[in-house]
Design a protein around this motif. Sequence first.
Motif: not given
Length: 327
Positions: A27-29, A264-267, A269-270
């Motif tokens: 689920n990572g960017w 974006p936070p998900e970016v 975090d990855t």
Amino acid sequence: MNLATTRRALLGAAALAPLARPALAQNGWRASRPIRMLIPFPPGGATDIIARMLAQQMGDRLGASLVVDNRPGANGIVASQALLGQPADGHTLIMGTGDTHTILPLAHKRLPYDIRDFTAVAPAATVVFTVAVRQGLPVNDVQGLLALARSSAQAGQPLTYASYGVGSASQVAGETFKQLTGVNLLHVPYQGAGPAILAVSANQVDVTFVPLAVSGPQKASVKILAVCTDQRFETAPDLPTLRESGVALTADTWIGLLAHAKTPPEVLDTINAVVRRVTQSPEFLDALRTNAFTPLNLDRAAWAAYLSRESEKLGAIVREAGIQFEG
């Protein structure tokens, strides 16, 4: 910190056999185009080389090429503006330092951006500082330096100390030393850590506060009195700490990745997870320690908290010492 020995050793570590390439988190960017890492210094310095070590293995893990782009100038302002001019999507990062993204915003009243325009991504390392004096100075330890500094000031001829620039972590270390000990040292700024240590080795300046990676190779022509760490550094165990020498000072500076605050936070975090894998690798750790850097491995929240503490800690020093950038 443009040191040839550091450059050779770190580049040698980067040339080691590549690590296995683990699959990205499901689920990572994923990057959709090459990632650009901006460096606010010329090629060949410690920040540049650490960035290149990271870039090689980060690109493997993110599934995209990672381009190192040196944008020196104006104490990091050029590279910082270049970052903020790009989309906030994780495809442009900056390898910042304590000099460029902690001290500069505190000491420069007319920055063309707000430090809140940046967000913490991941740290890479901290830099170990030392207190070094010229060979001709008649002292062999920190207490001897303090006694000589006091007597010299009373005689109207204060000792001089070299830093690698106005508003640098080197100047902050020197000013903190002065505040904690009450001694008077006259600041002499140079354009870089190399020129600063060379001035001391040539007996032109009395003292300097520079990284061990810079003072260590000059130990035949300067006297290194102490490391500015809480504990003795493992690759220089014979050097006492400043605390052992009676001065409660820890001086270092950070090197790490920042991004546009709107990323974006998900970016983020990855990228953080990928950097943490790389900086935990034996090759990376060995290269850092060999060249007098301390590993720093934190998640995004801890990294942001670390930077906040650094700003609070250094803010008081910058204000009390009157450190300011002009222009």
